[in-house]
Design a protein around this motif. Structure first.
Motif, mmCIF file in Angstrom:
data_model
loop_
_atom_site.group_PDB
_atom_site.id
_atom_site.type_symbol
_atom_site.label_atom_id
_atom_site.label_comp_id
_atom_site.label_asym_id
_atom_site.label_seq_id
_atom_site.Cartn_x
_atom_site.Cartn_y
_atom_site.Cartn_z
ATOM 1 N N LYS A 349 0.840 -1.183 0.000
ATOM 2 C CA LYS A 349 0.000 0.000 0.000
ATOM 3 C C LYS A 349 0.880 1.240 0.000
ATOM 4 C CE LYS A 349 -3.368 2.410 2.916
ATOM 5 N NZ LYS A 349 -4.186 2.349 4.154
ATOM 6 N N LYS A 350 0.561 2.177 -0.876
ATOM 7 C CA LYS A 350 1.233 3.464 -0.875
ATOM 8 C C LYS A 350 0.219 4.500 -0.411
ATOM 9 C CE LYS A 350 4.524 2.334 -4.522
ATOM 10 N NZ LYS A 350 5.071 2.695 -5.858
ATOM 11 N N SER A 351 0.540 5.174 0.659
ATOM 12 C CA SER A 351 -0.458 6.037 1.280
ATOM 13 C C SER A 351 0.196 7.229 1.933
ATOM 14 C CB SER A 351 -1.251 5.239 2.323
ATOM 15 O OG SER A 351 -2.115 6.084 3.046
ATOM 16 N N MET A 352 -0.568 8.304 1.978
ATOM 17 C CA MET A 352 -0.149 9.464 2.748
ATOM 18 C C MET A 352 -0.444 9.198 4.219
ATOM 19 S SD MET A 352 0.945 11.611 0.440
ATOM 20 C CE MET A 352 0.892 13.228 1.204
ATOM 21 N N GLY A 353 0.148 9.969 5.095
ATOM 22 C CA GLY A 353 -0.204 9.904 6.503
ATOM 23 C C GLY A 353 0.410 8.766 7.275
ATOM 24 N N GLY A 354 1.495 8.208 6.792
ATOM 25 C CA GLY A 354 2.204 7.203 7.574
ATOM 26 C C GLY A 354 1.603 5.819 7.535
ATOM 27 N N LYS A 355 0.712 5.532 6.563
ATOM 28 C CA LYS A 355 0.095 4.212 6.492
ATOM 29 C C LYS A 355 0.643 3.353 5.359
ATOM 30 C CE LYS A 355 -4.266 4.528 8.900
ATOM 31 N NZ LYS A 355 -5.704 4.180 8.832
ATOM 32 N N ALA A 356 1.760 3.731 4.786
ATOM 33 C CA ALA A 356 2.367 2.912 3.743
ATOM 34 C C ALA A 356 2.906 1.626 4.351
ATOM 35 C CB ALA A 356 3.489 3.691 3.062
ATOM 36 N N SER A 357 2.978 0.573 3.529
ATOM 37 C CA SER A 357 3.529 -0.701 3.986
ATOM 38 C C SER A 357 4.658 -1.124 3.056
ATOM 39 C CB SER A 357 2.446 -1.778 4.046
ATOM 40 O OG SER A 357 1.810 -1.930 2.790
ATOM 41 N N LEU A 358 5.455 -2.089 3.501
ATOM 42 C CA LEU A 358 6.595 -2.580 2.748
ATOM 43 C C LEU A 358 6.263 -3.942 2.179
ATOM 44 C CD1 LEU A 358 9.601 -2.121 1.992
ATOM 45 C CD2 LEU A 358 10.199 -3.354 4.088
ATOM 46 N N GLY A 359 6.390 -4.085 0.868
ATOM 47 C CA GLY A 359 6.016 -5.327 0.217
ATOM 48 C C GLY A 359 7.061 -6.419 0.385
ATOM 49 N N GLY A 360 6.635 -7.655 0.112
ATOM 50 C CA GLY A 360 7.536 -8.802 0.127
ATOM 51 C C GLY A 360 7.437 -9.635 1.389
ATOM 52 N N ARG A 361 7.593 -10.947 1.217
ATOM 53 C CA ARG A 361 7.625 -11.851 2.369
ATOM 54 C C ARG A 361 8.907 -11.588 3.149
ATOM 55 N NH1 ARG A 361 8.313 -16.921 0.090
ATOM 56 N NH2 ARG A 361 6.254 -17.840 0.396
ATOM 57 N N LYS A 362 8.766 -11.396 4.450
ATOM 58 C CA LYS A 362 9.906 -10.921 5.239
ATOM 59 C C LYS A 362 10.431 -11.965 6.218
ATOM 60 C CE LYS A 362 7.892 -6.371 4.897
ATOM 61 N NZ LYS A 362 6.696 -6.931 4.235
ATOM 62 N N TRP A 363 11.700 -11.868 6.491
ATOM 63 C CA TRP A 363 12.324 -12.578 7.605
ATOM 64 C C TRP A 363 12.747 -11.517 8.623
ATOM 65 C CZ3 TRP A 363 17.128 -10.685 8.440
ATOM 66 C CH2 TRP A 363 17.835 -10.148 7.344
ATOM 67 N N SER A 364 13.012 -11.938 9.809
ATOM 68 C CA SER A 364 13.500 -10.993 10.816
ATOM 69 C C SER A 364 14.437 -11.718 11.764
ATOM 70 C CB SER A 364 12.341 -10.364 11.594
ATOM 71 O OG SER A 364 11.596 -11.348 12.279
ATOM 72 N N ALA A 365 15.371 -10.964 12.283
ATOM 73 C CA ALA A 365 16.357 -11.512 13.222
ATOM 74 C C ALA A 365 16.769 -10.407 14.185
ATOM 75 C CB ALA A 365 17.580 -12.047 12.480
ATOM 76 N N ARG A 366 17.259 -10.815 15.330
ATOM 77 C CA ARG A 366 17.693 -9.845 16.334
ATOM 78 C C ARG A 366 19.213 -9.888 16.435
ATOM 79 N NH1 ARG A 366 13.740 -10.346 20.648
ATOM 80 N NH2 ARG A 366 12.518 -9.371 19.003
ATOM 81 N N ARG A 367 19.851 -8.791 16.070
ATOM 82 C CA ARG A 367 21.312 -8.733 16.112
ATOM 83 C C ARG A 367 21.763 -8.384 17.524
ATOM 84 N NH1 ARG A 367 22.332 -4.931 12.451
ATOM 85 N NH2 ARG A 367 22.929 -3.305 13.936
ATOM 86 N N LEU A 368 22.799 -9.088 17.979
ATOM 87 C CA LEU A 368 23.339 -8.879 19.317
ATOM 88 C C LEU A 368 24.674 -8.159 19.256
ATOM 89 C CD1 LEU A 368 22.670 -12.437 20.841
ATOM 90 C CD2 LEU A 368 21.099 -10.488 20.658
ATOM 91 N N ASP A 369 24.995 -7.436 20.330
ATOM 92 C CA ASP A 369 26.311 -6.821 20.393
ATOM 93 C C ASP A 369 27.325 -7.799 20.978
ATOM 94 O OD1 ASP A 369 25.987 -6.884 23.156
ATOM 95 O OD2 ASP A 369 25.541 -4.736 23.338
ATOM 96 N N GLU A 370 28.525 -7.328 21.221
ATOM 97 C CA GLU A 370 29.592 -8.222 21.684
ATOM 98 C C GLU A 370 29.334 -8.769 23.081
ATOM 99 O OE1 GLU A 370 30.955 -3.928 22.481
ATOM 100 O OE2 GLU A 370 29.802 -5.073 20.964
ATOM 101 N N HIS A 371 28.379 -8.175 23.794
ATOM 102 C CA HIS A 371 28.045 -8.645 25.143
ATOM 103 C C HIS A 371 26.818 -9.547 25.157
ATOM 104 C CE1 HIS A 371 31.009 -5.816 26.631
ATOM 105 N NE2 HIS A 371 30.391 -4.824 26.005
ATOM 106 N N GLY A 372 26.281 -9.841 23.965
ATOM 107 C CA GLY A 372 25.107 -10.694 23.889
ATOM 108 C C GLY A 372 23.802 -9.973 24.131
ATOM 109 N N VAL A 373 23.845 -8.646 24.118
ATOM 110 C CA VAL A 373 22.639 -7.845 24.325
ATOM 111 C C VAL A 373 22.095 -7.416 22.964
ATOM 112 C CG1 VAL A 373 21.713 -5.729 25.343
ATOM 113 C CG2 VAL A 373 23.494 -7.031 26.543
ATOM 114 N N ALA A 374 20.773 -7.466 22.800
ATOM 115 C CA ALA A 374 20.168 -7.088 21.526
ATOM 116 C C ALA A 374 20.490 -5.639 21.193
ATOM 117 C CB ALA A 374 18.662 -7.299 21.593
ATOM 118 N N GLU A 375 20.812 -5.391 19.926
ATOM 119 C CA GLU A 375 21.107 -4.021 19.515
ATOM 120 C C GLU A 375 20.274 -3.562 18.316
ATOM 121 O OE1 GLU A 375 25.194 -3.674 18.497
ATOM 122 O OE2 GLU A 375 25.031 -4.862 16.656
ATOM 123 N N ALA A 376 19.606 -4.492 17.618
ATOM 124 C CA ALA A 376 18.769 -4.085 16.481
ATOM 125 C C ALA A 376 17.838 -5.224 16.091
ATOM 126 C CB ALA A 376 19.625 -3.681 15.284
#
Length: 442
Positions: A349-376
């Motif tokens: 969806k392309k929309s004004m007002g902050g309601k646009a969405s991102l196309g495509g089937r997505k994966w997600s992962a949580r990146r950790l820093d050197e101390h094992g704490v989530a950073e992104a």
């Protein structure tokens, strides 16, 4: 007994009408246009967290699985749709055989999430997947809002137990779901017996002010309760005069009195006074339970008080000011034909007002820093970077229409504790702030 394994039904014979009419009218139009059988991918996500919140909590996944299994159109439901003239006969015939036969992936229950996280992915034909939009969002939005509030309250309470007692402040079925979500978020027990029966959550409860007022004196009420429940019970001491009630409570139950409950007044001041009085009376092991419109901020303000447990109702079951998680269910990919091997292409969806969405089937992962704490929180549509391959968050929930991820509720509760512990320390702050992790597009 683990009632999660009993296959108990939801509160209605079918969840098929827990939907908006336009899901069905879209189905009818898609059947007519020949697009109903196109492979499609829908994703559940939120564009933003509630104002001031630093993380979200996934809750309700187990209830979604129940709802999908119970999404059936029996003769009574089909008759209702026919009598109202909502659908044509071709669509009604199609619905008579409806079973979701696709796949569902999602963040496991109890996991934390952030803006843009693909919390749940539903894959199947457009026809079978679009029908699940409303019921999935209804469950996830409510349960995740309550779980997020519960998590913040659990952080504020530290090691002190939390009792869910909001059944009288919400719809009777929502109360059961709220107790379940609160348990996932870190609460220890509930006053709602339906939640205890359905989900095996520990239940607690003793008496209200009406029990004291029923008797000719407060002493008579305390004596009746102790005679019935034993000296380990919890006596409510704020019906009249707290100091006098505490004295009477110890005289009746003895120094082995289990607990006293304070439900009104200046809780900080009263907790200190009652603790001192109990100690002077020799009831050093008698616990103090406080209730009375608590939220995470009130709980935090009592951190230095001699309080042993908190009972929370209204603010918990209403999400502590944020009764929805604002999740949406959007089509992000679909095939150009109904051929089984037709490739998927991203749509958005392309929309004004902050309601646009991102196309495509997505994966997600949580990146950790050197101390094992989530950073992104990293979200992408292409190949998964090798360094993130073992940090992927979505897990299979349904395969080919069969549920593959049922688990005891304690597993979700423990997962949340672990997920929260893996966040930066600033996630535990109750002060307003942005999401504790940025969402990066890979």
């Amino acid at each position: 007994m683990n009632t999660a394994d009993l296959g108990l039904p939801v509160a209605v014979p079918s969840t098929a009408l827990f939907t908006d009419q336009y899901e069905l009218t879209m189905l009818q139009a898609a059947l007519r246009s020949g697009t109903a059988d196109r492979r499609s991918v829908f994703e559940v996500f939120t564009r933003r967290l509630p104002e001031g919140r630093r993380y979200g909590v996934v809750a309700g996944t187990g209830r979604v699985l129940d709802a999908v299994e119970n999404f059936r159109f029996d003769e009574t439901i089909l008759g209702f749709l026919r009598e109202r003239g909502i659908l044509d006969e071709r669509t009604l015939d199609w619905l008579a055989d409806y079973r979701f036969r696709g796949d569902i992936w999602g963040y496991p229950e109890g996991e934390v999430y952030f803006p843009g996280s693909p919390i749940m992915r539903v894959e199947g034909t457009f026809a079978e997947a679009v029908l699940l939009e409303t019921v999935i969002l209804s469950i996830l939005n409510h349960d995740s809002a309550v779980a997020a509030a519960a998590s913040r309250m659990a952080v504020a309470a530290g090691d002190r137990p939390l009792i869910e007692m909001g059944a009288r402040r919400t719809h009777e079925l929502a109360a059961v779901a709220a107790a379940r979500s609160a348990y996932v978020g870190g609460f220890h027990s509930t006053s709602d017996l339906a939640a205890g029966f359905r989900y095996n959550i520990p239940t607690v409860g003793t008496s209200a002010h009406s029990f004291t007022l029923l008797h000719d004196s407060e002493r008579d009420a305390f004596q009746a309760q102790v005679d019935s429940l034993g000296s380990g019970t919890t006596l409510l001491v704020d019906t009249f005069d707290v100091t006098e009630a505490v004295r009477t409570a110890v005289e009746v139950a003895g120094p082995g009195l289990g607990a006293v409950r304070i439900d009104s007044g200046d809780l900080l001041l009263l907790a200190h006074r009652v603790r001192q009085q109990l100690d002077e009376l020799g009831a050093r092991d008698t616990r103090i339970v406080v209730t009375s419109d608590l939220d995470e901020y009130a709980i935090a303000s009592l951190a230095a008080a001699p309080v042993d447990a908190y009972g929370v109702g209204t603010q918990l079951v209403t999400g502590s000011g944020h009764p929805t998680a604002s999740m949406v269910y959007k089509l992000v990919a679909r095939a150009d034909s109904d051929a089984p091997d037709a490739p998927l292409r991203p749509v958005a969806k392309k929309s004004m007002g902050g309601k646009a969405s991102l196309g495509g089937r997505k994966w997600s992962a949580r990146r950790l820093d050197e101390h094992g704490v989530a950073e992104a929180e990293v979200v992408g549509t292409g190949p998964v970077p090798p360094e993130l391959a073992d940090r992927l968050l979505p897990v299979p929930l349904v395969r080919g229409g069969d549920v593959v991820a049922r688990e005891p509720l304690d597993a979700a509760r423990e997962r949340h504790i672990a997920a929260r512990a893996g966040l930066p320390m600033s996630a535990m702050q109750l002060s307003r702030g942005e999401a504790v992790l940025p969402t990066e597009q890979a």
